[in-house]
Motif scaffolding. Structure first.
Motif: not given
Length: 494
Positions: A260-261, A269-270, A295-298, A355-356
């Motif tokens: 996703a990232a 958002w995903c 991923t580094g995503l929230d 979330r990015k």
């Protein structure tokens, strides 16, 4: 039967739209009445057949598509007129011995603002009929698709991706707030149905063939919504494209999460409706955290249900039309033996929202919540993101003005006639309906959080009122304030 509904001309699709006018969820409910409506939800058509015996236009449509019973040619011609031939040729209807049957489902669907139609395969197993599923079966409106629609954030955006679109249910919702929608799938039959669903509802949809993110390589979106084929089953069994893949175990969900990232714009958002394995000797929370970390995503992960393996196998064998079949027991045994060989202890179901946010230390919350949820969940997810942002820039939560959640309700408990309550609780009505038991300080704090004073100023006032030391009260309640924010009872001041 081959489906070629997407090959209907624009004129024919427009004519079909006119013929379906008024064929809405509310209209169907009105014709059937409550008893037949709920019976049909249980897979029973007899009350519905009795309720649609008048031969009217809506009754004919209901019989064809939802009850899946034949209608006379004359009744079908009254509804479809000159379209009857093209619809039969395109694989939407079949004709024999003076009768017309539906070959696929054209089902009314909608929300409070829209009336849509969804083109999908017919519902299997009505009236208890045993009907093993075709591998290319295209699922229609389901509990899973409805759950994902409730989970997805709905802000106005430029671009959205419906990953694994099936018949296009999510694309309908996305088209209401995204300027551009791309839909992907690996099933050619699903792609054809998604195209016709979009054309019937007059929405622009970029439909692409391919697995996961392959059809959108190099592209980024503001929003991704997906209900991937997450069923975990023995690799040697029959596979239904809409629910199973060739990925081992729950790897398809991991691939979605970790892919996703590269396809999210900043702030994007995903939302993933998913299932995951509970493996022997490994907490499920740690397993999913390992997926998310690179991923580094929230991420906010919520497990809604933990299914034992017997229940899980029974559910999906019944879903595939195998319940009661001669080989049902042997299939059941194969599933359980395979789970044991793989070290699978149970299966988890829930949602993953990513979330990015591009922060140094991503915010990751992984929890189990089997309690009530106030739908839709999408706004609660976005609000979680805003709280995470506020906490990220606020080392001292007491130096910030906070605001009580609009949906927070106080409930007090105590003996009848008592001067003071024995207990005070606060409950949220939207998203996870959390409840927190409050002491006097916490109740006073929440009641005064209106976005004007900081949390520290309110605690200082309470300390003075109650004759307590200000510094000690601040030190004791700073972590409490942070927890109330994290759980959604307090928000950044507007």
């Amino acid at each position: 039967m081959t489906f070629a509904g997407d090959e209907l001309t624009d004129t024919q699709v427009a004519a079909l739209r006119d013929r379906l006018d008024g064929f809405t969820v509310d209209a169907v409910h009105a014709v059937l009445g409550d008893d037949a409506w709920y019976a049909l939800a249980r897979g029973e058509t007899t009350p519905g057949r009795l309720a649609t015996a008048d031969g009217g236009r809506l009754s004919t449509l209901i019989r064809l598509f939802q009850l899946q019973v034949p209608v006379g040619r004359a009744a079908a011609e009254t509804v479809f007129g000159e379209l009857l031939g093209p619809l039969t040729g395109a694989g939407l209807l079949t004709a024999s011995a003076g009768e017309i049957r539906a070959a696929v489902d054209v089902r009314p669907y909608g929300d409070e603002d829209h009336d849509w139609w969804v083109v999908c395969d017919l519902t299997p197993g009505l009236d208890g009929r045993l009907s093993p599923m075709d591998p290319a079966y295209v699922l229609g409106i389901s509990e899973a698709s409805s759950s994902l629609a409730q989970l997805t954030s709905r802000g106005e955006i430029d671009s959205a991706l419906d990953l694994g679109t099936g018949c296009g249910v999510q694309s309908l919702h996305l088209s209401s707030h995204a300027a551009r929608v791309v839909a992907t799938d690996v099933n050619p039959r699903a792609l054809a149905m998604a195209r016709l669903t979009a054309r019937l509802n007059e929405i622009e949809l970029d439909v692409r063939d391919g697995s996961l993110f392959e059809p959108v390589a190099g592209e980024r979106f503001d929003l991704i919504a997906t209900n991937p084929p997450f069923v975990v089953s023995p690799p040697d069994g029959d596979r239904l494209v809409y629910r199973e893949t060739a990925f081992p175990g729950d790897d398809v969900v991991r691939h979605v999460v970790q892919g996703a990232a590269a396809h999210l714009r900043d702030g994007g958002w995903c939302h993933v409706l998913a299932a995951w394995i509970h493996a022997e000797g490994e907490p499920w929370e740690e397993r999913l955290a390992r997926w998310i970390e690179p991923t580094g995503l929230d991420a906010w992960v919520v497990q809604r249900e933990r299914a034992d393996l017997a229940t899980y196998a029974e559910m999906w064998l019944a879903d595939g039309g195998h319940k009661g079949a001669p080989d049902y027991v042997s299939r059941y045994e194969r599933w359980l033996r395979w789970f044991a060989d793989q070290g699978v202890e149970a299966m988890g179901f829930g949602w993953i929202s990513l979330r990015k946010a591009d922060r140094d230390v991503p915010a990751v919350r992984i929890e189990e919540w089997a309690g009530d949820v106030g739908q839709p969940m999408g706004p609660a997810t976005v609000q979680w993101g805003s709280r995470v942002d506020a906490l990220d820039v606020s080392d001292d939560v007491l130096a910030v003005p906070w605001q009580l959640a609009d949906d927070a309700t106080q409930v007090t408990y105590g003996a009848v006639g008592a001067e003071d309550p024995a207990a005070i609780t606060v409950r949220l009505e939207h998203g996870p309906r959390r409840t927190a038991r409050l002491d006097t300080i916490e109740a006073g704090l929440l009641s005064a959080c209106d976005g004007e004073l900081t949390a520290g100023q309110i605690l200082d006032a309470l300390a003075t009122l109650l004759g307590q030391d200000r510094a000690e009260l601040r030190a004791s309640y700073a972590p409490v304030v942070r927890e109330l924010i994290a759980d959604g009872f307090l928000y950044p001041a507007r």
